[in-house]
Design an enzyme around this catalytic site. Structure first.
Site, mmCIF file in Angstrom:
data_model
loop_
_atom_site.group_PDB
_atom_site.id
_atom_site.type_symbol
_atom_site.label_atom_id
_atom_site.label_comp_id
_atom_site.label_asym_id
_atom_site.label_seq_id
_atom_site.Cartn_x
_atom_site.Cartn_y
_atom_site.Cartn_z
ATOM 1 N N CYS A 49 0.846 -1.181 0.000
ATOM 2 C CA CYS A 49 0.000 0.000 0.000
ATOM 3 C C CYS A 49 0.891 1.243 0.000
ATOM 4 O O CYS A 49 1.810 1.348 0.818
ATOM 5 C CB CYS A 49 -0.895 0.001 1.237
ATOM 6 S SG CYS A 49 -1.829 1.526 1.454
ATOM 7 N N ASP A 56 -0.694 -5.698 0.281
ATOM 8 C CA ASP A 56 -1.985 -5.959 -0.340
ATOM 9 C C ASP A 56 -1.856 -7.265 -1.101
ATOM 10 O O ASP A 56 -0.836 -7.524 -1.731
ATOM 11 C CB ASP A 56 -2.363 -4.837 -1.313
ATOM 12 C CG ASP A 56 -2.855 -3.591 -0.617
ATOM 13 O OD1 ASP A 56 -3.582 -3.712 0.384
ATOM 14 O OD2 ASP A 56 -2.516 -2.487 -1.081
#
Length: 151
Positions: A49, A56
């Site tokens: 992120c 992620d």
């Protein structure tokens, strides 16, 4: 790989070196006279992120109708693994993958879907699509096959 190259591999490092040296590679399409769909699923995509730096996780689904070239799968694997330590948004990752593959392959049609795991109680799926001018052939529906259902 030569014996000399094998001996110079550094444990815990050679995979990182392969990712860093990798370039996406196109191979000749064995059936350029035919419109057909190639479906690829990459269930272990990770990036970071750009705001928090937290990882992620996503499944990247690539559907495309090749023209003269198809993507060589090992080069795609290493390319995708290059996102692991990259701070990039869901939207930017999905669109960058599409742009890079379209530039490399010049497909008749391509869609990249970034199907990201739930984070902060929000499920995100990004769709990015390209079609060559005047292309009217098949465009498969978005579908995941590797969902753990035993298929």
């Amino acid at each position: 790989m030569s014996e000399e190259q094998e001996q110079t591999r550094v444990p815990g490092r050679y995979g990182l070196d392969e990712i860093a040296a990798n370039r996406l590679e196109a191979w000749p399409n064995p059936n350029p006279e035919r419109d057909y769909v190639i479906h690829l699923e990459i269930p272990e995509f990770t990036c970071l992120c750009p705001r928090s730096g937290f990882p992620d996780f996503a499944t990247i689904v690539i559907d495309y109708v090749p023209d003269r070239s198809v993507v060589e799968l090992k080069s795609l694997k290493l390319y995708i693994n290059g996102y692991r330590d990259r701070q990039i948004s869901h939207e930017a990752a999905t669109n960058t993958i599409l742009n890079d593959l379209v530039t490399l392959l010049g497909p008749r049609w391509m869609r990249v879907a970034g199907d990201f795991n739930v984070r902060g109680n929000i499920k995100t799926i990004i769709f990015a699509e390209y079609a060559a001018p005047d292309y009217s052939g098949p465009r498969s529906e978005y579908r995941r096959y590797m969902t753990g259902s035993g298929l």
